[in-house]
Design an enzyme around this catalytic site. Structure first.
Site, PDB file in Angstrom:
ATOM      1  CE1 TYR A  36      50.291   7.410  -0.308  1.00  0.00           C
ATOM      2  CE2 TYR A  36      49.984   5.711  -1.967  1.00  0.00           C
ATOM      3  CZ  TYR A  36      49.746   6.989  -1.504  1.00  0.00           C
ATOM      4  OH  TYR A  36      48.937   7.834  -2.223  1.00  0.00           O
ATOM      5  CD  GLU A  58      47.964  11.061  -7.596  1.00  0.00           C
ATOM      6  OE1 GLU A  58      48.353  10.581  -8.677  1.00  0.00           O
ATOM      7  OE2 GLU A  58      47.750  10.368  -6.582  1.00  0.00           O
ATOM      8  CD1 TRP A  66      52.431   5.787  -4.940  1.00  0.00           C
ATOM      9  CD2 TRP A  66      52.306   7.813  -5.856  1.00  0.00           C
ATOM     10  NE1 TRP A  66      52.137   6.685  -3.939  1.00  0.00           N
ATOM     11  CE2 TRP A  66      52.056   7.935  -4.471  1.00  0.00           C
ATOM     12  CE3 TRP A  66      52.289   8.967  -6.649  1.00  0.00           C
ATOM     13  CZ2 TRP A  66      51.796   9.155  -3.865  1.00  0.00           C
ATOM     14  CZ3 TRP A  66      52.035  10.192  -6.037  1.00  0.00           C
ATOM     15  CH2 TRP A  66      51.791  10.277  -4.659  1.00  0.00           C
TER      16      TRP A  66
END
Length: 208
Positions: A36, A58, A66
């Site tokens: 990522y 988000e 995350w």
């Protein structure tokens, strides 16, 4: 970078991988996070669906790591019709219950309902240029130049202003910290550490 005996020491806050590239610690070991970081985080996203997806994720990330959201992203995409705003905006009470029963995503009623409401707000924004245009209109005149993780801000005047603008348009779960994370993720600001191999790679900002 400096040498300590025969060992090459990476700049503080960065880890040198087996490929010789410098990454922050959070992206240095987990293969999914490394991929990522290397291929996606901080690269420009300027299309409506892409910005809506990242804004939604988000919001779901708030209070969680995350890594948790990234591992669940395929399930999120399936559950939310690949984050097509028109489809999600049409979700009703039965869809909310369906999503609350989906173990593949974060089952938080407020965040699920917020995503549906934000989809409707996204559709409505098309009459004024669209979500992506609004979000990118808050690009600052300069980007941070952090050398240490501690140098990276969590909000900015622009993220505060963006948060207020989106709230006026009916969006929720769009606080200044969440919006700064969005701005980092889609390339509006570049908060890669100065010595990271990804610094300046988006084409939006120079390396230094």
């Amino acid at each position: 970078m400096r040498e300590s005996g025969k060992q090459v020491v990476a700049p503080e806050g960065l880890v040198r991988g087996g490929d010789g590239l410098l990454r922050p610690a959070w992206a240095a070991t987990d293969p999914l996070l490394r991929e990522y970081y290397d291929q996606e985080w901080g690269m420009p996203v300027r299309d409506e669906r892409g910005v809506f997806e990242r804004l939604s994720l988000e919001a779901f990330q708030s209070g969680l790591s995350w890594a948790t959201i990234l591992r669940k992203r395929p399930a999120f995409r399936k559950a939310f019709a690949d984050f097509d705003p028109d489809t999600v905006a049409a979700f009703g009470p039965s869809d909310v219950e369906r999503l609350l029963g989906d173990a593949g995503i974060v089952r938080n009623r407020r965040k699920i309902e917020a995503t549906i409401g934000n989809a409707a707000a996204t559709v409505a924004l098309r009459a004024e240029g669209g979500l992506a245009e609004l979000v990118w209109s808050f690009q600052p005149g300069a980007t941070p130049q952090p050398r240490l993780l501690a140098d990276i801000p969590t909000t900015s005047p622009e993220s505060v202003a963006l948060s207020k603008a989106l709230r006026r348009k009916g969006f929720v779960f769009v606080g200044p910290t969440t919006m700064f994370a969005l701005m980092e993720a889609i390339g509006i600001v570049d908060t890669h550490l100065v010595d990271s191999h990804r610094r300046g790679s988006s084409g939006v900002w120079p390396r230094t």
